[in-house]
Design a protein around this motif. Structure first.
Motif, PDB file in Angstrom:
ATOM      1  N   ARG A   1      28.867  80.341  52.002  1.00  0.00           N
ATOM      2  CA  ARG A   1      29.428  79.392  51.034  1.00  0.00           C
ATOM      3  C   ARG A   1      28.779  79.496  49.651  1.00  0.00           C
ATOM      4  N   PRO A   2      27.438  79.598  49.551  1.00  0.00           N
ATOM      5  CA  PRO A   2      26.853  79.725  48.203  1.00  0.00           C
ATOM      6  C   PRO A   2      27.370  80.951  47.452  1.00  0.00           C
ATOM      7  N   LEU A   3      27.605  82.047  48.178  1.00  0.00           N
ATOM      8  CA  LEU A   3      28.133  83.254  47.535  1.00  0.00           C
ATOM      9  C   LEU A   3      29.561  83.033  47.049  1.00  0.00           C
ATOM     10  N   ILE A   4      30.360  82.375  47.882  1.00  0.00           N
ATOM     11  CA  ILE A   4      31.751  82.101  47.503  1.00  0.00           C
ATOM     12  C   ILE A   4      31.804  81.146  46.318  1.00  0.00           C
ATOM     13  N   ASP A   5      30.962  80.108  46.348  1.00  0.00           N
ATOM     14  CA  ASP A   5      30.934  79.159  45.229  1.00  0.00           C
ATOM     15  C   ASP A   5      30.557  79.861  43.930  1.00  0.00           C
TER      16      ASP A   5
ATOM     17  N   LYS B   1      45.055  68.570  52.539  1.00  0.00           N
ATOM     18  CA  LYS B   1      43.917  69.484  52.669  1.00  0.00           C
ATOM     19  C   LYS B   1      43.201  69.669  51.332  1.00  0.00           C
ATOM     20  N   VAL B   2      43.932  69.581  50.234  1.00  0.00           N
ATOM     21  CA  VAL B   2      43.308  69.681  48.912  1.00  0.00           C
ATOM     22  C   VAL B   2      42.530  68.401  48.608  1.00  0.00           C
ATOM     23  N   ILE B   3      43.127  67.257  48.926  1.00  0.00           N
ATOM     24  CA  ILE B   3      42.441  65.979  48.704  1.00  0.00           C
ATOM     25  C   ILE B   3      41.155  65.924  49.521  1.00  0.00           C
ATOM     26  N   THR B   4      41.214  66.424  50.753  1.00  0.00           N
ATOM     27  CA  THR B   4      40.024  66.426  51.608  1.00  0.00           C
ATOM     28  C   THR B   4      38.888  67.200  50.960  1.00  0.00           C
ATOM     29  N   GLU B   5      39.194  68.359  50.380  1.00  0.00           N
ATOM     30  CA  GLU B   5      38.155  69.140  49.697  1.00  0.00           C
ATOM     31  C   GLU B   5      37.536  68.345  48.551  1.00  0.00           C
ATOM     32  N   ILE B   6      38.377  67.669  47.790  1.00  0.00           N
ATOM     33  CA  ILE B   6      37.886  66.889  46.647  1.00  0.00           C
ATOM     34  C   ILE B   6      36.997  65.745  47.127  1.00  0.00           C
ATOM     35  N   LEU B   7      37.433  65.042  48.171  1.00  0.00           N
ATOM     36  CA  LEU B   7      36.656  63.908  48.667  1.00  0.00           C
ATOM     37  C   LEU B   7      35.333  64.361  49.280  1.00  0.00           C
ATOM     38  N   CYS B   8      35.337  65.519  49.949  1.00  0.00           N
ATOM     39  CA  CYS B   8      34.079  66.053  50.492  1.00  0.00           C
ATOM     40  C   CYS B   8      33.093  66.360  49.366  1.00  0.00           C
ATOM     41  N   ALA B   9      33.602  66.935  48.279  1.00  0.00           N
ATOM     42  CA  ALA B   9      32.732  67.248  47.141  1.00  0.00           C
ATOM     43  C   ALA B   9      32.180  65.969  46.520  1.00  0.00           C
ATOM     44  N   MET B  10      33.027  64.946  46.393  1.00  0.00           N
ATOM     45  CA  MET B  10      32.558  63.666  45.851  1.00  0.00           C
ATOM     46  C   MET B  10      31.470  63.070  46.739  1.00  0.00           C
TER      47      MET B  10
ATOM     48  N   ARG C   1      42.087  82.241  40.101  1.00  0.00           N
ATOM     49  CA  ARG C   1      42.224  82.459  41.544  1.00  0.00           C
ATOM     50  C   ARG C   1      40.920  82.066  42.235  1.00  0.00           C
ATOM     51  N   GLN C   2      40.995  81.017  43.024  1.00  0.00           N
ATOM     52  CA  GLN C   2      39.820  80.510  43.716  1.00  0.00           C
ATOM     53  C   GLN C   2      39.851  80.916  45.194  1.00  0.00           C
ATOM     54  N   ILE C   3      38.714  81.313  45.715  1.00  0.00           N
ATOM     55  CA  ILE C   3      38.581  81.561  47.152  1.00  0.00           C
ATOM     56  C   ILE C   3      38.327  80.210  47.807  1.00  0.00           C
ATOM     57  N   ARG C   4      39.234  79.810  48.672  1.00  0.00           N
ATOM     58  CA  ARG C   4      39.142  78.466  49.237  1.00  0.00           C
ATOM     59  C   ARG C   4      38.566  78.509  50.645  1.00  0.00           C
ATOM     60  N   MET C   5      37.591  77.640  50.888  1.00  0.00           N
ATOM     61  CA  MET C   5      36.980  77.498  52.210  1.00  0.00           C
ATOM     62  C   MET C   5      36.975  76.020  52.581  1.00  0.00           C
ATOM     63  N   ARG C   6      37.322  75.752  53.805  1.00  0.00           N
ATOM     64  CA  ARG C   6      37.304  74.363  54.261  1.00  0.00           C
ATOM     65  C   ARG C   6      35.883  73.804  54.264  1.00  0.00           C
ATOM     66  N   SER C   7      35.760  72.567  53.789  1.00  0.00           N
ATOM     67  CA  SER C   7      34.471  71.878  53.853  1.00  0.00           C
ATOM     68  C   SER C   7      34.388  70.960  55.061  1.00  0.00           C
ATOM     69  N   HIS C   8      35.539  70.701  55.677  1.00  0.00           N
ATOM     70  CA  HIS C   8      35.565  69.753  56.791  1.00  0.00           C
ATOM     71  C   HIS C   8      36.428  70.339  57.901  1.00  0.00           C
ATOM     72  N   HIS C   9      35.878  70.390  59.110  1.00  0.00           N
ATOM     73  CA  HIS C   9      36.592  70.965  60.251  1.00  0.00           C
ATOM     74  C   HIS C   9      36.754  69.917  61.341  1.00  0.00           C
ATOM     75  N   TYR C  10      37.778  70.132  62.171  1.00  0.00           N
ATOM     76  CA  TYR C  10      38.113  69.140  63.191  1.00  0.00           C
ATOM     77  C   TYR C  10      37.851  69.663  64.601  1.00  0.00           C
ATOM     78  N   SER C  11      37.043  70.708  64.691  1.00  0.00           N
ATOM     79  CA  SER C  11      36.576  71.212  65.980  1.00  0.00           C
ATOM     80  C   SER C  11      35.140  71.679  65.796  1.00  0.00           C
TER      81      SER C  11
END
Length: 426
Positions: free
Chosen positions: A107-111, A142-151, A84-94
């Motif tokens: 974020r460092p605590l969640i990671d 939204k999952v792909i976006t997280e992966i691409l942000c990490a890359m 079970r992962q706590i998910r946080m957006r890495s990219h926002h549109y506002s």
């Protein structure tokens, strides 16, 4: 020495993240997770050089998994379960300075917490080096976006070929979270702008992507290749848990009120009741839906409530049995990206009564029965005929059976994915 025109075979890394997410139980019968799992199994059998990965929120990277082919020819994906992962957006549109400040602090605590969750269940999984490889994914945008942000944060560059399932949220269907359509647009734009090429699950979805690009809702798109999904309904390996009804029933899988239009099925039962026609049971198979249960418990359903049976999260063995024994499978949706239950019904030899949503005609062709999604009387008439006209029912089932060899399988999907990736990688 190889010719300058010789194509170098792309090193495919196939994404199984949706299988990982489904293992927590929240998305047990979720179409995209099903696509990822079945496509992954077929790809492993097709080409041993294909590698597989899942995204870890804690590691902020892709970890390699190693599917195995068993002696009986089946495949164990070996995706760790229950993380079970706590998910946080890495990219926002506002823009929000306060939000960004808060997220940067926590974020460092969640990671760290996500890393601990991961290491409790699957410690020591190797990260996969993605540089120069081709990342093929059918995860949600939204999952792909997280992966691409990490890359991007790690400075990793590779070709990305996503499979997009539908553009439904870009239409006027209500969603309980007002932010969802905006995020959906943003995530799709983000993914498309970074894609080497695109796959779609149907010709209908392919054209939708092009249309929304031409109207500037989506950005300019690279080449899109449709890889239509399947009719095949794999046989389950789990022990049976829920027996089907012992009286005639119609079946819906994953349907709900609203855009999935379960409303019209309830109304069709009322039409049958008012006209004195035989009444089948209605089996609702899939994830628990509180809104649907509330509706069935309401006064509006007093006259038909006893006909409704909930089969929550049936395993594959039970699902196949439900398909095979149903009078018909009803697919009432106003819009779909493909429509797995309609295809799976045909695979099991069962009539599929579908709305006139264009993609469902792509799935079923002339093997399906079609009704206006707002016309409960049309749906009721098909149900009545299948229950009372044995010649009509038998002829339709024979025609479906005769066409089974032409229906699509997961092996077809895997072959088409590999061919499409080779073409898009040129």
């Amino acid at each position: 020495m190889s010719s300058p025109n010789t194509m170098v075979k792309p090193q495919i890394v196939f994404d199984l993240t949706e299988v990982l997410l489904a293992s927590t139980g929240k998305l047990r019968y979720y179409g995209i997770a099903r696509v990822a799992a079945e496509a992954g199994i077929a790809l492993r059998k097709l080409d041993a050089s294909i590698r597989f990965a899942v995204f870890s929120q804690g590691h902020r990277g892709l970890l390699e998994v190693f599917p195995e082919i068993r002696e009986d020819g089946s495949v164990e994906l070996n995706v760790p379960a229950g993380i079970r992962q706590i998910r946080m957006r890495s990219h926002h549109y506002s823009r929000s300075k306060l939000r960004d400040l808060i997220l940067s602090a926590i974020r460092p605590l969640i990671d760290r917490k996500n890393r601990l969750f991961w290491d409790e269940i699957a410690p020591g999984m190797p990260q996969i080096e993605m540089a120069g490889k081709t990342f093929v994914t059918c995860s949600r945008p939204k999952v792909i976006t997280e992966i691409l942000c990490a890359m991007a944060k790690q400075g990793v560059s590779c070709d990305v070929i996503p499979m997009l399932h539908d553009m439904i949220p870009l239409h006027d269907f209500h969603h309980q979270r007002a932010s969802f359509p905006k995020n959906f647009v943003g995530d799709n734009r983000f993914v498309i702008e970074r894609a080497k090429g695109l796959l779609s699950v149907s010709e209908f979805t392919r054209q939708e992507i092009i249309d929304f690009s031409q109207s500037d809702v989506l950005p300019a798109v690279p080449e899109i290749i449709a890889v239509p999904l399947v009719h095949q309904c794999p046989i389950g390996t789990e022990p049976a848990e829920q027996a089907p009804p012992d009286t005639p029933y119609i079946l819906t899988v994953g349907s709900m009120l609203g855009r999935k239009n379960l409303d019209v099925v309830f109304e069709a039962l009322r039409v049958l009741q008012r006209t004195g026609s035989p009444l089948p049971k209605l089996v609702l198979a899939g994830a628990p839906r509180g809104r649907t249960r509330t509706y069935v418990a309401s006064a509006e359903c007093d006259s038909i409530r006893d006909l409704v049976l909930f089969y929550e999260n049936p395993n594959q063995t039970d699902l196949v049995t439900l398909y095979e024994n149903a009078t018909a499978v009803i697919m009432p949706s106003r819009m779909e990206g493909w429509g797995l239950p309609a295809g799976e019904a045909l695979w099991c030899g069962t009539p599929a009564i579908c709305s006139t949503a264009p993609v469902l005609e792509e799935v079923c062709g002339d093997l399906g029965l079609y009704f206006d999604p707002d016309a409960a009387d049309e749906l009721a008439e098909y149900i009545r005929r299948l229950l009372t006209d044995s010649a009509f029912s038998t002829k339709l089932r024979m025609r479906i059976s005769e066409h089974k060899s032409k229906l699509r399988t997961w092996d077809n999907v895997a072959e088409d994915i590999v061919a499409a990736v080779s073409r898009l990688s040129r």
